[in-house]
Design a protein around this motif. Structure first.
Motif, PDB file in Angstrom:
ATOM      1  N   ILE A  16    -103.660   2.639 -59.839  1.00 23.24           N
ATOM      2  CA  ILE A  16    -102.697   3.728 -60.035  1.00 23.24           C
ATOM      3  C   ILE A  16    -102.392   4.393 -58.691  1.00 23.24           C
ATOM      4  CG2 ILE A  16    -102.251   5.953 -61.143  1.00 23.24           C
ATOM      5  CD1 ILE A  16    -103.886   5.042 -63.528  1.00 23.24           C
ATOM      6  N   LYS A  17    -103.425   4.590 -57.866  1.00 22.49           N
ATOM      7  CA  LYS A  17    -103.207   5.168 -56.529  1.00 22.49           C
ATOM      8  C   LYS A  17    -102.172   4.352 -55.761  1.00 22.49           C
ATOM      9  CE  LYS A  17    -107.651   7.326 -55.538  1.00 22.49           C
ATOM     10  NZ  LYS A  17    -108.944   7.104 -54.929  1.00 22.49           N
ATOM     11  N   LYS A  18    -102.331   3.017 -55.818  1.00 20.29           N
ATOM     12  CA  LYS A  18    -101.435   2.113 -55.108  1.00 20.29           C
ATOM     13  C   LYS A  18     -99.999   2.256 -55.642  1.00 20.29           C
ATOM     14  CE  LYS A  18    -101.338  -2.839 -53.845  1.00 20.29           C
ATOM     15  NZ  LYS A  18     -99.944  -3.192 -54.088  1.00 20.29           N
ATOM     16  N   LEU A  19     -99.861   2.305 -56.952  1.00 23.32           N
ATOM     17  CA  LEU A  19     -98.550   2.447 -57.590  1.00 23.32           C
ATOM     18  C   LEU A  19     -97.877   3.746 -57.159  1.00 23.32           C
ATOM     19  CD1 LEU A  19     -97.306   0.506 -59.664  1.00 23.32           C
ATOM     20  CD2 LEU A  19     -98.152   2.014 -61.458  1.00 23.32           C
ATOM     21  N   VAL A  20     -98.621   4.850 -57.207  1.00 28.10           N
ATOM     22  CA  VAL A  20     -98.093   6.165 -56.829  1.00 28.10           C
ATOM     23  C   VAL A  20     -97.637   6.147 -55.367  1.00 28.10           C
ATOM     24  CG1 VAL A  20     -98.734   8.581 -56.404  1.00 28.10           C
ATOM     25  CG2 VAL A  20     -99.360   7.482 -58.573  1.00 28.10           C
ATOM     26  N   ALA A  21     -98.429   5.504 -54.516  1.00 31.79           N
ATOM     27  CA  ALA A  21     -98.096   5.455 -53.092  1.00 31.79           C
ATOM     28  C   ALA A  21     -96.840   4.619 -52.819  1.00 31.79           C
ATOM     29  CB  ALA A  21     -99.279   4.886 -52.307  1.00 31.79           C
ATOM     30  N   GLU A  22     -96.623   3.588 -53.629  1.00 28.06           N
ATOM     31  CA  GLU A  22     -95.536   2.639 -53.348  1.00 28.06           C
ATOM     32  C   GLU A  22     -94.243   2.889 -54.111  1.00 28.06           C
ATOM     33  OE1 GLU A  22     -97.296  -1.162 -54.176  1.00 28.06           O
ATOM     34  OE2 GLU A  22     -98.559  -1.093 -52.383  1.00 28.06           O
ATOM     35  N   THR A  23     -94.277   3.682 -55.188  1.00 26.49           N
ATOM     36  CA  THR A  23     -93.089   3.802 -56.025  1.00 26.49           C
ATOM     37  C   THR A  23     -91.919   4.487 -55.325  1.00 26.49           C
ATOM     38  OG1 THR A  23     -92.179   4.525 -58.124  1.00 26.49           O
ATOM     39  CG2 THR A  23     -93.776   5.993 -57.082  1.00 26.49           C
ATOM     40  N   LYS A  24     -90.727   4.004 -55.653  1.00 29.08           N
ATOM     41  CA  LYS A  24     -89.492   4.640 -55.191  1.00 29.08           C
ATOM     42  C   LYS A  24     -88.690   5.131 -56.399  1.00 29.08           C
ATOM     43  CE  LYS A  24     -89.811   3.277 -50.768  1.00 29.08           C
ATOM     44  NZ  LYS A  24     -91.249   3.454 -50.657  1.00 29.08           N
ATOM     45  N   GLU A  25     -89.077   4.671 -57.600  1.00 34.22           N
ATOM     46  CA  GLU A  25     -88.283   4.948 -58.801  1.00 34.22           C
ATOM     47  C   GLU A  25     -88.585   6.288 -59.437  1.00 34.22           C
ATOM     48  OE1 GLU A  25     -89.382   1.433 -61.234  1.00 34.22           O
ATOM     49  OE2 GLU A  25     -87.221   1.134 -61.303  1.00 34.22           O
ATOM     50  N   TRP A  26     -89.843   6.704 -59.447  1.00 38.22           N
ATOM     51  CA  TRP A  26     -90.259   7.893 -60.179  1.00 38.22           C
ATOM     52  C   TRP A  26     -91.181   8.742 -59.327  1.00 38.22           C
ATOM     53  CZ3 TRP A  26     -95.480   7.215 -60.328  1.00 38.22           C
ATOM     54  CH2 TRP A  26     -95.964   5.902 -60.342  1.00 38.22           C
ATOM     55  N   GLN A  27     -91.390   9.985 -59.774  1.00 35.89           N
ATOM     56  CA  GLN A  27     -92.235  10.941 -59.048  1.00 35.89           C
ATOM     57  C   GLN A  27     -93.467  11.283 -59.862  1.00 35.89           C
ATOM     58  OE1 GLN A  27     -90.669  11.058 -55.777  1.00 35.89           O
ATOM     59  NE2 GLN A  27     -91.822  12.944 -55.982  1.00 35.89           N
ATOM     60  N   PRO A  28     -94.662  11.272 -59.250  1.00 37.34           N
ATOM     61  CA  PRO A  28     -95.834  11.782 -59.971  1.00 37.34           C
ATOM     62  C   PRO A  28     -95.690  13.297 -60.143  1.00 37.34           C
ATOM     63  CG  PRO A  28     -96.417  11.167 -57.722  1.00 37.34           C
ATOM     64  CD  PRO A  28     -94.980  10.795 -57.911  1.00 37.34           C
ATOM     65  N   VAL A  29     -96.054  13.800 -61.333  1.00 40.10           N
ATOM     66  CA  VAL A  29     -95.945  15.238 -61.627  1.00 40.10           C
ATOM     67  C   VAL A  29     -97.193  15.715 -62.359  1.00 40.10           C
ATOM     68  CG1 VAL A  29     -93.409  15.338 -61.660  1.00 40.10           C
ATOM     69  CG2 VAL A  29     -94.640  14.730 -63.760  1.00 40.10           C
ATOM     70  N   PHE A  30     -97.372  17.025 -62.419  1.00 35.58           N
ATOM     71  CA  PHE A  30     -98.486  17.663 -63.131  1.00 35.58           C
ATOM     72  C   PHE A  30     -99.841  17.115 -62.683  1.00 35.58           C
ATOM     73  CE2 PHE A  30     -94.863  17.946 -66.161  1.00 35.58           C
ATOM     74  CZ  PHE A  30     -94.692  19.310 -66.084  1.00 35.58           C
ATOM     75  N   GLU A  31     -99.994  16.923 -61.365  1.00 35.48           N
ATOM     76  CA  GLU A  31    -101.223  16.356 -60.806  1.00 35.48           C
ATOM     77  C   GLU A  31    -102.466  17.129 -61.228  1.00 35.48           C
ATOM     78  OE1 GLU A  31     -98.384  16.725 -59.065  1.00 35.48           O
ATOM     79  OE2 GLU A  31     -98.119  15.084 -57.639  1.00 35.48           O
ATOM     80  N   SER A  32    -102.335  18.440 -61.399  1.00 35.25           N
ATOM     81  CA  SER A  32    -103.519  19.249 -61.744  1.00 35.25           C
ATOM     82  C   SER A  32    -104.065  18.921 -63.135  1.00 35.25           C
ATOM     83  CB  SER A  32    -103.193  20.740 -61.659  1.00 35.25           C
ATOM     84  OG  SER A  32    -102.210  21.073 -62.617  1.00 35.25           O
ATOM     85  N   SER A  33    -103.273  18.224 -63.946  1.00 34.07           N
ATOM     86  CA  SER A  33    -103.748  17.868 -65.296  1.00 34.07           C
ATOM     87  C   SER A  33    -104.450  16.513 -65.342  1.00 34.07           C
ATOM     88  CB  SER A  33    -102.569  17.869 -66.280  1.00 34.07           C
ATOM     89  OG  SER A  33    -101.647  16.858 -65.943  1.00 34.07           O
ATOM     90  N   TRP A  34    -104.287  15.695 -64.309  1.00 34.48           N
ATOM     91  CA  TRP A  34    -104.857  14.353 -64.315  1.00 34.48           C
ATOM     92  C   TRP A  34    -106.374  14.414 -64.444  1.00 34.48           C
ATOM     93  CZ3 TRP A  34    -101.890  11.952 -59.567  1.00 34.48           C
ATOM     94  CH2 TRP A  34    -100.516  12.019 -59.806  1.00 34.48           C
ATOM     95  N   GLY A  35    -106.923  13.606 -65.340  1.00 34.75           N
ATOM     96  CA  GLY A  35    -108.361  13.594 -65.557  1.00 34.75           C
ATOM     97  C   GLY A  35    -108.840  14.642 -66.541  1.00 34.75           C
ATOM     98  N   LYS A  36    -107.929  15.500 -66.994  1.00 32.66           N
ATOM     99  CA  LYS A  36    -108.280  16.535 -67.977  1.00 32.66           C
ATOM    100  C   LYS A  36    -107.845  16.097 -69.374  1.00 32.66           C
ATOM    101  CE  LYS A  36    -108.076  20.391 -64.762  1.00 32.66           C
ATOM    102  NZ  LYS A  36    -107.201  21.411 -64.192  1.00 32.66           N
ATOM    103  N   ILE A  37    -108.449  16.706 -70.383  1.00 33.75           N
ATOM    104  CA  ILE A  37    -108.103  16.412 -71.777  1.00 33.75           C
ATOM    105  C   ILE A  37    -106.688  16.909 -72.077  1.00 33.75           C
ATOM    106  CG2 ILE A  37    -108.583  17.092 -74.178  1.00 33.75           C
ATOM    107  CD1 ILE A  37    -110.627  15.158 -73.441  1.00 33.75           C
ATOM    108  N   ALA A  38    -105.902  16.050 -72.721  1.00 31.48           N
ATOM    109  CA  ALA A  38    -104.549  16.438 -73.123  1.00 31.48           C
ATOM    110  C   ALA A  38    -104.633  17.398 -74.306  1.00 31.48           C
ATOM    111  CB  ALA A  38    -103.760  15.201 -73.517  1.00 31.48           C
ATOM    112  N   PRO A  39    -103.898  18.516 -74.255  1.00 30.69           N
ATOM    113  CA  PRO A  39    -103.930  19.452 -75.379  1.00 30.69           C
ATOM    114  C   PRO A  39    -103.273  18.826 -76.608  1.00 30.69           C
ATOM    115  CG  PRO A  39    -102.243  20.112 -73.805  1.00 30.69           C
ATOM    116  CD  PRO A  39    -102.986  18.958 -73.190  1.00 30.69           C
ATOM    117  N   ASN A  40    -103.805  19.112 -77.763  1.00 30.36           N
ATOM    118  CA  ASN A  40    -103.254  18.544 -78.982  1.00 30.36           C
ATOM    119  C   ASN A  40    -101.900  19.181 -79.309  1.00 30.36           C
ATOM    120  OD1 ASN A  40    -103.412  16.809 -81.270  1.00 30.36           O
ATOM    121  ND2 ASN A  40    -103.912  18.578 -82.534  1.00 30.36           N
ATOM    122  N   PHE A  41    -101.074  18.438 -80.022  1.00 34.24           N
ATOM    123  CA  PHE A  41     -99.860  18.970 -80.630  1.00 34.24           C
ATOM    124  C   PHE A  41     -99.655  18.214 -81.937  1.00 34.24           C
ATOM    125  CE2 PHE A  41     -98.324  15.673 -77.647  1.00 34.24           C
ATOM    126  CZ  PHE A  41     -97.653  14.819 -78.516  1.00 34.24           C
TER     127      PHE A  41
END
Length: 167
Positions: A16-41
């Motif tokens: 994933i690190k490699k993908l994030v470093a190389e992508t031109k199509e999309w932007q990584p967002v909400f980095e502070s949530s990575w590795g944390k539990i997703a809130p239910n909905f």
């Protein structure tokens, strides 16, 4: 690009690190949530069935925020449709979310031949879901319910697979 630090005790997989470093199509967002539990909905789909995010533990989940009228959202939906055909439902849930009416979403799903869950609504989200401003935005959640990555923009089915397969 530079990747923001992730929560301690959680290590972003190298692929994933490699993908994030190389992508031109999309932007990584909400980095502070990575590795944390997703809130239910809990939301209803266009057929009236109720879906709760926490009921999908044990499988990878893609949560996709979009609008049917936005061309890039239609492109992203087509790529998720491709992803759905290549990964069985017992190992991947794809939940798309739009605040449009169920009737409008039903028409769009039929027109595009969507093969994944289409949910309507979204007023009661917690962050980071409540903070989505850019459409499309896609969240990748692992089997334990932890955010692996969140991206803004159109992401290819192959990039999705790389993220989903990363351990």
């Amino acid at each position: 690009g530079q990747v923001n630090p992730v929560p301690s005790g959680w290590e972003m997989p190298a692929s994933i690190k490699k993908l994030v470093a190389e992508t031109k199509e999309w932007q990584p967002v909400f980095e502070s949530s990575w590795g944390k539990i997703a809130p239910n909905f809990t939301l209803s789909d266009i057929n009236g069935n109720v879906h709760a995010l926490n009921k999908y533990r044990g499988k990878n989940v893609v949560v996709f925020f979009w609008r049917t009228s936005i061309p890039t959202c239609k492109m992203a939906a087509a790529r998720l449709k491709e992803l759905r055909t290549s990964i069985p439902e017992d190992s991947l849930a794809i939940l798309s979310i739009s605040n449009e009416t169920p009737a409008a979403l039903k028409d769009a799903a039929a027109a595009q031949g969507l093969n994944f869950v289409v949910l309507s609504g979204g007023a009661d989200f917690e962050p980071p879901f409540s903070s989505v401003e850019t459409l499309p935005t896609t969240f990748f959640i692992d089997q334990k319910g932890l955010f692996k990555l969140a991206v803004a923009g159109v992401i290819s089915a192959s990039d999705c697979k790389t993220i989903l397969d990363a351990r």
